[in-house]
Design an enzyme around this catalytic site. Structure first.
Site, PDB file in Angstrom:
ATOM      1  N   GLY A   1      -3.709  38.098  -9.172  1.00 35.85           N
ATOM      2  CA  GLY A   1      -2.550  38.232 -10.053  1.00 35.85           C
ATOM      3  C   GLY A   1      -2.845  38.969 -11.335  1.00 35.85           C
ATOM      4  O   GLY A   1      -2.252  38.688 -12.371  1.00 35.85           O
TER       5      GLY A   1
ATOM      6  N   ASN B   1      -3.282  45.356  -4.692  1.00 32.40           N
ATOM      7  CA  ASN B   1      -2.011  46.072  -4.763  1.00 32.40           C
ATOM      8  C   ASN B   1      -1.729  46.580  -6.167  1.00 32.40           C
ATOM      9  O   ASN B   1      -1.283  47.709  -6.345  1.00 32.40           O
ATOM     10  CB  ASN B   1      -0.865  45.157  -4.318  1.00 32.40           C
TER      11      ASN B   1
ATOM     12  N   ALA C   1      -1.868  34.742 -14.256  1.00 31.70           N
ATOM     13  CA  ALA C   1      -2.690  35.050 -13.092  1.00 31.70           C
ATOM     14  C   ALA C   1      -3.029  33.743 -12.352  1.00 31.70           C
ATOM     15  O   ALA C   1      -2.633  32.658 -12.757  1.00 31.70           O
ATOM     16  CB  ALA C   1      -3.970  35.760 -13.519  1.00 31.70           C
TER      17      ALA C   1
ATOM     18  N   HIS D   1      -3.587  29.694  -0.850  1.00 33.77           N
ATOM     19  CA  HIS D   1      -2.157  29.638  -0.558  1.00 33.77           C
ATOM     20  C   HIS D   1      -1.684  28.197  -0.469  1.00 33.77           C
ATOM     21  O   HIS D   1      -2.377  27.340   0.082  1.00 33.77           O
ATOM     22  CB  HIS D   1      -1.851  30.356   0.766  1.00 33.77           C
TER      23      HIS D   1
ATOM     24  N   ASP E   1      -6.041  28.412 -15.521  1.00 33.70           N
ATOM     25  CA  ASP E   1      -5.000  28.808 -14.566  1.00 33.70           C
ATOM     26  C   ASP E   1      -3.617  28.432 -15.090  1.00 33.70           C
ATOM     27  O   ASP E   1      -2.672  29.213 -15.005  1.00 33.70           O
ATOM     28  CB  ASP E   1      -5.273  28.127 -13.222  1.00 33.70           C
TER      29      ASP E   1
ATOM     30  N   ASP F   1       0.850  -1.198   0.000  1.00 33.43           N
ATOM     31  CA  ASP F   1       0.000   0.000   0.000  1.00 33.43           C
ATOM     32  C   ASP F   1       0.880   1.241   0.000  1.00 33.43           C
ATOM     33  O   ASP F   1       1.877   1.295   0.732  1.00 33.43           O
ATOM     34  CB  ASP F   1      -0.910   0.027   1.233  1.00 33.43           C
TER      35      ASP F   1
END
Length: 1092
Positions: free
Chosen positions: A309, A346, A262, A751, A257, A216
C-alpha cells in the site's frame, strides 16, 4: 484482517453490557482474571463472592474443547482453585499441534444444573447471511453440531423474528423454556449484529428456573468495524492464538499499521529461526512462505509478514529495523538469510520503499555481518531498477552479501537460492529501464492501428455485453458477460489524479479513440475541471461534487471506479447502484466491514451489477480498459504486452500477484486477454466462478488461469463446473497458502479471507480437488509458469491459438515529475532554502528533527537560532534571545506601532491587517535602530576610533547616533530593561568589547544631556554583535553578514508583534468603537488667504 478472535472475558463483557432481552441473565460481570502476577488476597477483596461461592476455573487463551483436555476446574472453593492452578499456571501444555504456556485464567461462579438444562447456540457469518445454530443438548459431549443442530439462516438485510426462532430452532425444547430461549436468542442475534461479531458460540448455555447462564463462550469480531463500534467496544485486546507468544515487536508494527494508510503486518513464528522474510504484498507474502515450507524450511522460518500500500520511506525503515533487530539477537550456526521479495508492484515506488530498507541495513550492518546474514532481493514495479541499484550498492559498501534480482527472475527463485536448492547466477540479466517506453523500438513514428484487432489471436468475433433485464424486487438479475470494451467509459470516485493519468496513458498506448475516464466525483470540492495529458496534449476532465450530476451529464458511463475510503465506500457504492446505467463497480478500499460488504453484494446481485473488490487493485482488459493502478506503470504495461489482447484470461485475489501473473503469462504465452483481482476480503463482491464462467463464454479466451488461496470453498465450484462440462477450456489453477497446514499455530495471512476454518478450506485440499477434477495444477508456485507454457504450447500445436504478428504501440511522453524521480532530467530550482525541510517523516529545522528540538529543550531562542542563523546556539545565547523578545514585546499604547494597531483594530479590521499596520511603522525612527546601532558602533570600533572621536565625527557629519537617546528615561531615571540585559550579558558573554565601547560613548553623550543614554535598541544591537563574534559559532565574516542583512531588526519585529497582537485583542475584548482623533488635539494651520 477483519475477523479476529477475542478472549472469553471480553466476549462476555460485550454480552452482559449490551444484550437486550427479557430473559434473566445471571452472574453478570461475575468473573475474575488470574495471571502469574495475581495477588489472591487483593483479588478476594475486589471480588468478595470468591470467598462465599463454589467456583469454576479455566484458561482464557483461545483454546478449544478445554473440558475434554482436562483444563477446567469445577466446583472448587478459592483454596481449591489455587491448588488446581499450581500444576497448570505458567506450565507448558500441548493442544493439538500447538505448544504453549498457560498464563491467563478465568474464575467464575459454579452453576449447579442438570444435563437437560444445557443447550448449544452458535451464530456465524456467511456470504448469504448469518446462520443461527441451536441444539437442545449442549456441553462437552455435544459432538458434531453441524450435523445435529437445527439451523436458521437470517439473510443479509433481514431481521430475526421470535416466531422464526421458535419454529425453526426450538422444536425439541421443553415448553417451559421456549419463551426464555426465544427472547435470549433474538437478543443475542441483535447483539451479534450491532457489535459486528462474525462468530459467537455459547456451549453450554444453561437455562434453569432462575434464568440464563452463559457458561463457556467463544467469539470473533470484525476488527475493521472499530470506527463504528469504538464507543461500545472500548479498547479491545486481540490475544494471539494459543502456542504463539504476543511479542512487543508485533504490537509495535500493529500500531504503525493502525496509524498508516499502508499495510504493515508482522507475526513471529520462531524467533530463533534462520530464515527471515520482508515481503511486499499480501498475496506475495503467502507465496514466499509456501515456497520456503515446500523447500523444507518450515522449522527455520522465523516470521510471517508483509508491507504494502505504498508505505513511506520512514514507515519502511521502521518496519525493516524491527525485523533486523529481531534477527540479530541470537546467532545461528549456519548463519541467517533475509528474503526481501515481492511481486511486481502496481503503484508503490519501489525505490522509495527500498531507501527505508537500505537505511536500516546501514544502521545494522555490524550485527548483520556478525550474524553472517545473506540477503536475497527480488522486486519489480515503478522505479524498481533504481531500488535494486541502491540495494546492490549498499551490499558493496557494507560488505554484506546482497544478491539482487528483478522481473527477469521468477518471483520465488530467490527462495531456492537462499536455501541452497538452486545456484546463484553471477550476472543476472538486466531488465529494460523504466524510461524505455519513451522510445519506439521499431523506429516507426506511428502505430498502424488498423492492423490491431479486438484480440491478439486471429478470427475472434467481437464480444457483446449481455443485456441486463429488470427483475422483480429481491430477484437476481443476469450480469454482463463482457465487462469492458474499447469504448467503455467510467467515472472515478475520489481525487486520484495519478491513477487517472495512468488510465489515460494506457488508453493512449492501446490506441483508443478517446479517454476511458469521462468524469470524476469528489464531494469535498465544488464542480471544476482537472487537467490531464492525452498523449502529448492537455485535456480537461470534469469533476463533480454530486454523483447525480455526473451520471446525468455522462449517460454513456457504465463503470464506476471507487477510491472512496473504507468509511465512505459503503454509502457511495450503494448510491452508485441507484443508477441503472452502471453495470460494473470496482471498490479499491481495504478494511470495509464485512457486514457492509455483504449488503453491497446483495444489492448488486439484485440489480445485475458486477462488483470487483473490495480490497483490490482492480482488473485489466489489454487493448481496451484498465481499472486505476492495475498493471502498474507504462514500462510494465509494455513489458507485459498489456496494450493488446492475448489468449489467456486470469482471475486472482491479490492485486500484486495479478501483476505477477501479467508478467508470467506474457513470458510464456501470447499474453493476457483479461485479468481481474477480485480482492483479498472474506466476501469479495464477485467470486472466482463469476469470472471463470464469463471467460468460458467469451470468444477469444482460449485458456484460463486461476490463482486461488487458502480460505473459503469457492474453488470447489470450479471443480464442479469442470466435472459437469460447464467449463471446457483448459484451466490452470494453483491455490496459495499451502504452508498453513505446516504451522503449529494459526497464522492470519495478509488477506482477510486467507484463513481456513475447516480442512476443506486449506490450500492443499483445494489443489488436490482441482487436480482430480481435471484442472492443470503445478506442484508449487515455482512451476506455475511452466504449466501455463505447457498448456499454451499444446493449444498452439493443435491450432486453437494462432499467435498474431506483434505490432508496436505508440510512444507516450513521460511525466516530468516521474522523469525527475528516475533521475532522467534535471531542472534548476525556482528557489532554494537551507533552513527547513518538511518533506520527510518529520519536520527538520536546519538539520535538526523537530522531535530533537523538543528533546533538547532549546526553547524559543534555540529554535530562532536554528531558523535564523542555522546554528545550535549555546544555552546563554538562547536565553539572551528570549530576554530580548520579552523586553521588546511592548512599550505601551502611545508608541506609533501600537497606536496604529489600535486604530486599525477599532476600525473593525482583522488581526493580520491590524498587526501589519503596526509593523509598517518600524524603521530607523521607531524600533528599527538595532541594525543601525550595530552597524554604526561596529564600524567605529573596528576602525580604531576612540569613543570621543566617534561622537565628534557624528556631530560634525550632522548624524544621529543610532541607539542613543530616550524620550522618557535618563541617566537619573534608568531603563530597567537595559539594566536587566546588561547584568545578564556581563555575567554570561565571553567578551563584551563592543558593548563596553558603547557604554563609553554613553558616558560622553549623557555628560552633555542626561537622556542621551544607550537605549534598549542600541543595547540589543551592540550586545548581539558581541554574541555573534564571540559565541564560537560564527566566523567574523558570517557575524558581519548577519548584521548587514538585517537580522537584528528581526528581534524587535518578532518581539513587538507579541505586543501589537495583545493590543489588538485588548481592543476587541473592550469592544472599543471607531477611533476619531479629537479636534482639540489638532492644530489647524491653514494659509492666510484660505482662512479669509
Amino acid at each position: 484482517m477483519s475477523a479476529k478472535a477475542i478472549s472469553e472475558q471480553t466476549g462476555k463483557e460485550f454480552l452482559y453490557r449490551h444484550i437486550c432481552t427479557t430473559a434473566a441473565i445471571q452472574n453478570r460481570f461475575r468473573y475474575a482474571n488470574v495471571t502469574a502476577e495475581t495477588d489472591f488476597e487483593r483479588l478476594a477483596q475486589d471480588h468478595p463472592w470468591l470467598l462465599t461461592e463454589r467456583l469454576v476455573v479455566k484458561p482464557d487463551q483461545l483454546i478449544k474443547r478445554r473440558g475434554k483436555l482436562g483444563l477446567v476446574g469445577v466446583n472448587l472453593d478459592l483454596n481449591g482453585v489455587r491448588h488446581w492452578l499450581k500444576s497448570r499456571l505458567m506450565k507448558e501444555t500441548t493442544v493439538g499441534k500447538a505448544k504453549g504456556v498457560l498464563k491467563n485464567f478465568l474464575i467464575e461462579p459454579f452453576v449447579p444444573h442438570k444435563q437437560e438444562e444445557e443447550f448449544y447456540v452458535c451464530i456465524y457469518a456467511t456470504r448469504e447471511g448469518d446462520y443461527v445454530l441451536f441444539h437442545h443438548e449442549g456441553g462437552v459431549d455435544v459432538g458434531d453440531v453441524d450435523a445435529k443442530a437445527r439451523k436458521l439462516l437470517v439473510g443479509v438485510g433481514e431481521k430475526i423474528s421470535e416466531d422464526g426462532v421458535r419454529k425453526e430452532l426450538l422444536t425439541s425444547v421443553p415448553n417451559d423454556k421456549r419463551a426464555v430461549l426465544t427472547s435470549f436468542i433474538v437478543g443475542l442475534f441483535n447483539l451479534y449484529e450491532d457489535l459486528f461479531f462474525t462468530y459467537l458460540e455459547i456451549n453450554p448455555l444453561v437455562v434453569t428456573k432462575d434464568g440464563v447462564y452463559v457458561l463457556d463462550m467463544a467469539a470473533k469480531i470484525d476488527a475493521t468495524a472499530d470506527y463504528i463500534c469504538k464507543a461500545k467496544w472500548g479498547d479491545v485486546e486481540f490475544p494471539p492464538p494459543f502456542g504463539r507468544e504476543a511479542y512487543p515487536e508485533e504490537a509495535y508494527i500493529a500500531d504503525l499499521d493502525a496509524k498508516s494508510g499502508a499495510s504493515l503486518k508482522l507475526t513471529l513464528l520462531n524467533p530463533r529461526g534462520r530464515i527471515w522474510t520482508m515481503v511486499a504484498g499480501g498475496g506475495a507474502s503467502v507465496v514466499y512462505s509456501d515456497t520456503i515450507c515446500d523447500l523444507g524450511g518450515v522449522s527455520e522460518l522465523a516470521n510471517y509478514g508483509e508491507y504494502s500500500g505504498a508505505p513511506s520511506e520512514q514507515q519502511t525503515y521502521d518496519y525493516a529495523k524491527t525485523i533486523l533487530s529481531l534477527m540479530t539477537r541470537e546467532k545461528h550456526p549456519d548463519g541467517k538469510v533475509l528474503i526481501i521479495g515481492g511481486s511486481i508492484a502496481n503503484f508503490t515506488n519501489v525505490a522509495a520503499t527500498f531507501k527505508g530498507i537500505v537505511r536500516a541495513i546501514r544502521d545494522y550492518q555490524v550485527p548483520l555481518k556478525e550474524h553472517e546474514v545473506t540477503i536475497f532481493v527480488r522486486r519489480g514495479g515503478p522505479n524498481y531498477q533504481e531500488g535494486l541499484r541502491v540495494m546492490g550498492e549498499v551490499g558493496k559498501t557494507t560488505g554484506i552479501p546482497i544478491h539482487v534480482f528483478g522481473t527477469e527472475t521468477h518471483m520465488t527463485a530467490i527462495v531456492g537460492m537462499a536455501l541452497g536448492h538452486r545456484p546463484i547466477p553471477n550476472q543476472p540479466p538486466v531488465a529494460a529501464h523504466t524510461a524505455n517506453f519513451l522510445l519506439n523500438s521499431s523506429g516507426s513514428t506511428s502505430t498502424p492501428t488498423s492492423s490491431r484487432t479486438a484480440s491478439f489471436s486471429e478470427n475472434k468475433p467481437k464480444v457483446e455485453s449481455s443485456v441486463t433485464k429488470k427483475a422483480k424486487s429481491g430477484a437476481f438479475v443476469a450480469k454482463a458477460t463482457s465487462l469492458f470494451s474499447k469504448h467503455t467509459k467510467t467515472i472515478v470516485w475520489g481525487m486520484q489524479t495519478r491513477a487517472v493519468q495512468g488510465m489515460m496513458d494506457f488508453d493512449y498506448v492501446c490506441s483508443r479513440e478517446e479517454p476511458s475516464v469521462a468524469a470524476m466525483v469528489y464531494p469535498f470540492t465544488g464542480d471544476h475541471k482537472q487537467k490531464f495529458y492525452w498523449g502529448h496534449k492537455e485535456i480537461l476532465i470534469p469533476v463533480y461534487k454530486n454523483m447525480s450530476d455526473a451520471m446525468k451529464k455522462h449517460p454513456d458511463v457504465d463503470v464506476l471506479i471507487s477510491f472512496a475510503s473504507l468509511r465512505s465506500a459503503f454509502d457511495s457504492t450503494m448510491e452508485t447502484m441507484q443508477y441503472p446505467q452502471i453495470h460494473t463497480i470496482a471498490i479499491i478500499a481495504e478494511g470495509i466491514p464485512e457486514a457492509h460488504t455483504r449488503k453491497i453484494i446483495k444489492a448488486a446481485d439484485e440489480k445485475g451489477v458486477t462488483i470487483i473488490g473490495p480490497a483490490t487493485v482492480g482488473g485489466i482488459k489489454p487493448g481496451c480498459f484498465k481499472i486505476g493502478n492495475t498493471g502498474g506503470m507504462l514500462d510494465n504495461i509494455l513489458a507485459s504486452k498489456l496494450y493488446r489482447p492475448g489468449s489467456v484470461a486470469y482471475v486472482s485475489r491479490s492485486g500484486g500477484m495479478s501483476n505477477e501473473l501479467n508478467n508470467i503469462i506474457s513470458r510464456t504465452t501470447d499474453g493476457v486477454f483479461e485479468g481481474v483481482a477480485i480482492g483479498g476480503d472474506r466476501y469479495p463482491g464477485s467470486v472466482f466462478t463469476d469470472h471463470v464462467l464469463r471467460y468460458q463464454d467469451t470468444p477469444g479466451v482460449e485458456m484460463i488461469v486461476v490463482l486461488g488461496e487458502i480460505g473459503g470453498t469457492e474453488e470447489y465450484k470450479i471443480c464442479e463446473a469442470i466435472k459437469q462440462g460447464r467449463i471446457t477450456k483448459p484451466v490452470v489453477c494453483w491455490c496459495i497458502g499451502t504452508c498453513a497446514t505446516m504451522f503449529s499455530s494459526e497464522v492470519q495471512f495478509g488477506h482477510a479471507g486467507a484463513c481456513a476454518n475447516q480442512a476443506s478450506e486449506t490450500a492443499v485440499s483445494k489443489n488436490m480437488a482441482l487436480k482430480e477434477a481435471g484442472a492443470f495444477v503445478p506442484r508449487s508456485f515455482d512451476e506455475l509458469g511452466d504449466i501455463i507454457k505447457s498448456v499454451y504450447d499444446d493449444l498452439v500445436g493443435k491450432g486453437i491459438i494462432k499467435p498474431a504478428e506483434e505490432m508496436p504501440p505508440p510512444t507516450v511522453p513521460m511525466d516530468y515529475s516521474w522523469a525527475r524521480e528516475l533521475g532522467l532530467i534535471r531542472k534548476p530550482a525556482s528557489f532554494m532554502t537551507s533552513i527547513c525541510d518538511e518533506r520527510g517523516q518529520e519536520l527538520i529545522y536546519a538539520g535538526m528533527p523537530i522531535t530533537e528540538v523538543f528533546k533538547s529543550e532549546i526553547g524559543l531562542g534555540g529554535t530562532l537560532g536554528l531558523l535564523w542563523f542555522q546554528r545550535r546556539l549555546p544555552r546563554y545565547a538562547c536565553q539572551f534571545i528570549e530576554m530580548c523578545l520579552m523586553v521588546t514585546a511592548d512599550h505601551g499604547p502611545a508608541v506609533s506601532g501600537a497606536h496604529n494597531t489600535i486604530v486599525c483594530a477599532r476600525a473593525g479590521k482583522d488581526l493580520i491587517s491590524s498587526l501589519t499596520s503596526g509593523l509598517l511603522t518600524i524603521g530607523d525612527r521607531f524600533g528599527g535602530a538595532l541594525d543601525a546601532a550595530a552597524k554604526q558602533f561596529s564600524k567605529a570600533f573596528d576602525s580604531g576610533m576612540l569613543p570621543m572621536e566617534f561622537v565628534n565625527k557624528m556631530k560634525k557629519d550632522g548624524k544621529l547616533i543610532m541607539g542613543i537617546g530616550h524620550r522618557v528615561k535618563s541617566i537619573n531615571n534608568p531603563d530597567m530593561r537595559v539594566q536587566i540585559l546588561k547584568d545578564f550579558v556581563k555575567q554570561h558573554f565571553p567578551s563584551t568589547q563592543l558593548l563596553d565601547y558603547a557604554l563609553d560613548v554613553e558616558k560622553i553623550t549623557t555628560s552633555k544631556k542626561p537622556n542621551l543614554i544607550l537605549n534598549v535598541d542600541g543595547f540589543i544591537g551592540v550586545a548581539f554583535v558581541d554574541l555573534l563574534r564571540t559565541c564560537g559559532g560564527f566566523t567574523r565574516d558570517e557575524a558581519d553578514e548577519f548584521v548587514e542583512i538585517g537580522a537584528l531588526n528581526g528581534i524587535f519585529v518578532l518581539g513587538r508583534s507579541m505586543g501589537f497582537i495583545g493590543h489588538y485583542l485588548d481592543q476587541k475584548r473592550l469592544r472599543q468603537g471607531l477611533y476619531r482623533h479629537p479636534w482639540d488635539d489638532i492644530s489647524y494651520v491653514l494659509p492666510e488667504h484660505m482662512s479669509m
